[in-house]
Design an enzyme around this catalytic site. Structure first.
Site, PDB file in Angstrom:
ATOM      1  N   HIS A  35      56.405  22.789  34.620  1.00 49.14           N
ATOM      2  CA  HIS A  35      56.021  22.426  35.990  1.00 49.14           C
ATOM      3  C   HIS A  35      55.462  21.005  35.992  1.00 49.14           C
ATOM      4  O   HIS A  35      54.255  20.809  35.783  1.00 49.14           O
ATOM      5  CB  HIS A  35      54.977  23.406  36.521  1.00 49.14           C
ATOM      6  CG  HIS A  35      55.442  24.833  36.544  1.00 49.14           C
ATOM      7  ND1 HIS A  35      55.565  25.591  35.397  1.00 49.14           N
ATOM      8  CD2 HIS A  35      55.809  25.643  37.580  1.00 49.14           C
ATOM      9  CE1 HIS A  35      55.990  26.800  35.726  1.00 49.14           C
ATOM     10  NE2 HIS A  35      56.144  26.859  37.036  1.00 49.14           N
ATOM     11  N   HIS A 496      43.245  60.295  44.645  1.00 45.21           N
ATOM     12  CA  HIS A 496      42.073  59.959  43.848  1.00 45.21           C
ATOM     13  C   HIS A 496      42.122  60.559  42.439  1.00 45.21           C
ATOM     14  O   HIS A 496      41.173  60.373  41.670  1.00 45.21           O
ATOM     15  CB  HIS A 496      40.799  60.441  44.559  1.00 45.21           C
ATOM     16  CG  HIS A 496      40.340  59.510  45.639  1.00 45.21           C
ATOM     17  ND1 HIS A 496      41.170  59.064  46.637  1.00 45.21           N
ATOM     18  CD2 HIS A 496      39.137  58.916  45.866  1.00 45.21           C
ATOM     19  CE1 HIS A 496      40.497  58.258  47.443  1.00 45.21           C
ATOM     20  NE2 HIS A 496      39.263  58.145  46.991  1.00 45.21           N
TER      21      HIS A 496
END
Length: 692
Positions: A35, A496
């Site tokens: 980059h 959960h």
């Protein structure tokens, strides 16, 4: 070096900035990967911060009171590598002591993104000296920086004394549009604003370009407004090349100790590239030889020169950050010597903290629980052990994602207090309902040598997983406590009830996952975890009570130190079947063992509290626990069966979960999903019959 004129100094500034740019361009081009655009655009910002402001000695990248610089935009790694090379940052040895070697030699820059290079694709902590934290996934670096800032505030409150300001460093994080889009940055910004961390500065590169194109495609937030609402001071620099404006913004941060600061810098990605400036192609692709030459021409650089560091550049850095950093560290070392004479006990604590060592007597007064058929919840046993340890280890601190009453992780001593903006000496952290940033902040605290722990429900480890994974990549001893570790949460239902989480956490390389089988195993697990210096740990605890086993009858809980051990055995040590379990299922197997013995079936019970520790034992020990000759094996765990095949083999059986859970009282769930003594006995008899 002789003093240069103002004009010459300005020319050297430009020369240094362009050296950062061209080294970054050349490295990406040679690797044909990387980059280049952000280093080209933000080189003046990095230069100004390091050269003029950072309290940092390149000769000792582990100096405890150094300012921290976090490159949260990790894809722009060549920006950091170029700085580390040009400032002459020295490599640290395995004990974190500086050597005479460069942390980033030019040869490693030439081998950017290649195997073994000190310049990997994204900055890696412990791999490259001068890298403060591993940054790759966007948002992690800024979240880590909050943990570092919290650590500095606590360290200063705990260790500083009038006339002895041992800790007063600042934390700078360079971030980008991607960081701002990731939700974790909002969690981090909100928490930092609430805590009024005036030692924290984020420098936001607003270049408005991502891989897909202009940020208008998906992002038009008022970032300044957002962070102002969090309680931050927000400054603006209209042009990344305006180092004067940037310097003023940094000075404003240094003068405002009441709140964190964000400096929004507008830059041009790929600055100077003839056709790729301000394009998505400049973000994540090599520029190409023609574009590189065009950019160099724009900078007034020799177009065919590669990896050029002109005369005077290294010397210019040495005259500023090098000299300033050395002077600051020398004065600090002198202050610390005087401090040690005046405050010997605090100085000893500081030395232990910095070396990740434990104080003498760190494990004194830990509870030993008597046998109790009614039992004790894993979370309760954990809380009791934690509170004793916290009294013995002053830098053990942490909290929960709004769940301390359930996870039992609150430090109850009056002097522990709550870490808040008006009490930076508190040791109870309140992370709010922010599991992801909690784990990332813990990493930042751990990188600062605080013994940090956080807690939540096991199901929500999914929200924290990226940061949990990074604690393992960085080899830092972050402690993650998760309770409500099975379908034992009952009526809360499938959303959960963790099923696949345990197997997936065990899959993280280097992570140590503990699931103790009773209260005494929980204490032993804490003892093992506290001695870790480079290993992160996950400690899983039940909500429901677990019978406390009679250790005069069964194996000692200290066997947890080896990950797995023989808890109950057949007479003569020659079992027909081996029952293997973790956590709440260990006493279930013990009950099945007793009934099998009454029926003439010789069984062994193995408590396998930590797979990773068990795997680390030598083969001879593992074979004594799980003899290869005994093929009749049953594993019992209220979680996904995935992975247990390695212990039961193709001829064994696994009593586990193959679906999600259900909403019902625990006793009904155990019956429905087959976690009963009868089911374990039936499985044991079945594998014994097949083995004959």
């Amino acid at each position: 070096m002789a003093t240069v004129t103002t004009a010459s100094a300005q020319q050297l500034d430009t020369l240094c900035i362009n050296t950062i740019r061209t080294l970054s361009m050349d490295a990406v081009q040679q690797a044909n990967s990387g980059h280049p655009g952000t280093p080209m655009g933000m080189a003046p910002v990095a230069y100004e911060l390091w050269q003029r402001f950072l309290s940092y000695d390149p000769d000792d990248a582990a100096w405890p009171n150094r300012d921290r610089f976090v490159l949260s935009i990790g894809h722009a790694s060549m920006l950091l590598y170029s700085i580390l090379h040009l400032t002459g940052v020295k490599e640290l040895d395995s004990h974190n002591h500086p050597t005479d070697k460069l942390a980033v030699p030019l040869e490693d820059i030439k081998r950017f993104r290649q195997l073994g290079s000190k310049c990997p694709g994204h900055p890696e902590y412990r791999w490259t000296s001068g890298v403060e934290t591993t940054t790759g996934p966007l948002g992690q670096g800024v979240a880590n920086s909050v943990g570092m800032a919290i650590a500095e505030r606590w360290l200063a409150k705990h260790f500083n004394r009038p006339g002895f300001e041992i800790f007063n460093y600042s934390v700078y994080a360079m971030c980008g549009d991607g960081d701002m889009m990731e939700g974790i940055s909002s969690e981090a910004g909100s928490l930092a604003g609430h805590l009024k961390l005036g030692n924290l500065c984020w420098i936001y590169d607003s270049n408005r370009i991502t891989i897909e194109g202009n940020t208008d495609l998906a992002f038009n937030d008022d970032v300044a407004g957002r962070f102002s609402s969090y309680g931050w001071n927000v400054g603006h620099v209209a042009d990344a090349n305006d180092t004067v404006a940037l310097g003023k913004a940094i000075r404003d941060f240094q003068l405002d100790n009441s709140r964190p600061t964000m400096i929004i810098v507008h830059s041009h990605i790929g600055y100077g590239a003839p056709t790729r400036q301000d394009t998505k192609e400049a973000h994540g692709e090599p520029l190409g030889e023609a574009e590189v030459k065009g950019a160099k021409k724009f900078y007034g650089w020799p177009e065919d020169a590669k990896f050029l560091v002109p005369d005077g550049v290294r010397e210019h850095f040495a005259e500023s950050i090098g000299k300033r950093g050395k002077d600051l560290r020398t004065k600090w070392n002198s202050l610390r010597d005087s401090y040690a004479k005046q405050f010997p006990e605090l100085a000893k604590q500081l030395d232990l903290l910095l070396e990740r060592e434990l104080p003498q007597g760190w494990d004194k007064n830990l509870p030993v629980f008597p046998a109790d058929a009614k039992g004790m919840a894993g979370r309760d046993a954990s809380g009791k052990a934690l509170n004793v340890l916290a009294q013995n280890v002053p830098w053990l601190m942490g909290g929960a994602a709004d769940l301390a009453p359930s996870t039992k992780t609150r430090l109850t001593a009056v002097e522990a207090g709550d870490f808040q903006a008006d009490n930076y000496g508190g040791r109870n952290m309140h992370f709010g309902i922010r599991e992801h940033v909690m784990a990332a902040v813990l990493n930042g605290m751990s990188l600062s040598h605080i013994r940090a722990y956080g807690s939540g429900f096991l199901i929500f480890s999914d929200y924290a997983r990226p940061s949990i994974r990074l604690s393992s990549i960085m080899e830092i001893p972050t402690i993650h406590v998760f309770t409500h570790d099975s379908i034992g949460v009952g009526e809360d239902g499938p959303t959960h009830q963790p099923i696949e989480q345990l197997a997936s956490l065990r899959a993280i390389p280097g992570m140590h996952t503990f699931r103790p089988g009773d209260a005494n195993e929980m204490v032993e697990a804490w003892k093992v975890i506290m001695k870790f210096r480079h290993e992160p740990a996950l400690l899983l605890a039940s909500r429901q009570p677990i019978p406390v086993l009679d250790r005069t009858k069964y194996g000692a809980a200290s066997g947890v130190a080896k990950g797995g051990y023989v808890l109950a055995d057949a007479e003569g040590g020659q079992p027909d079947v081996i029952l293997i379990a973790s956590g709440t299922e260990v006493p279930l197997c013990v009950e099945a063992y007793e009934k099998l013995k009454g029926e003439g079936v010789k069984a062994r019970v193995v408590s396998l509290a930590c797979w990773e520790l068990f795997a680390a034992q030598d083969q001879s020990y593992r074979d004594t626990v799980l003899p290869p000759s005994i093929k009749a094996r049953v594993a019992v765990e209220m979680a996904s069966t995935f992975g247990w095949e390695r212990y039961v083999g193709l001829e064994g059986k696994i009593v586990g979960m193959r679906t999600f859970g259900a909403s019902a009282p625990l006793k009904d769930l155990l019956q429905h999903f087959g976690f009963t003594v009868e089911a374990v006995i039936a499985a044991a008899k079945d594998v014994v019959a097949k083995a004959r």
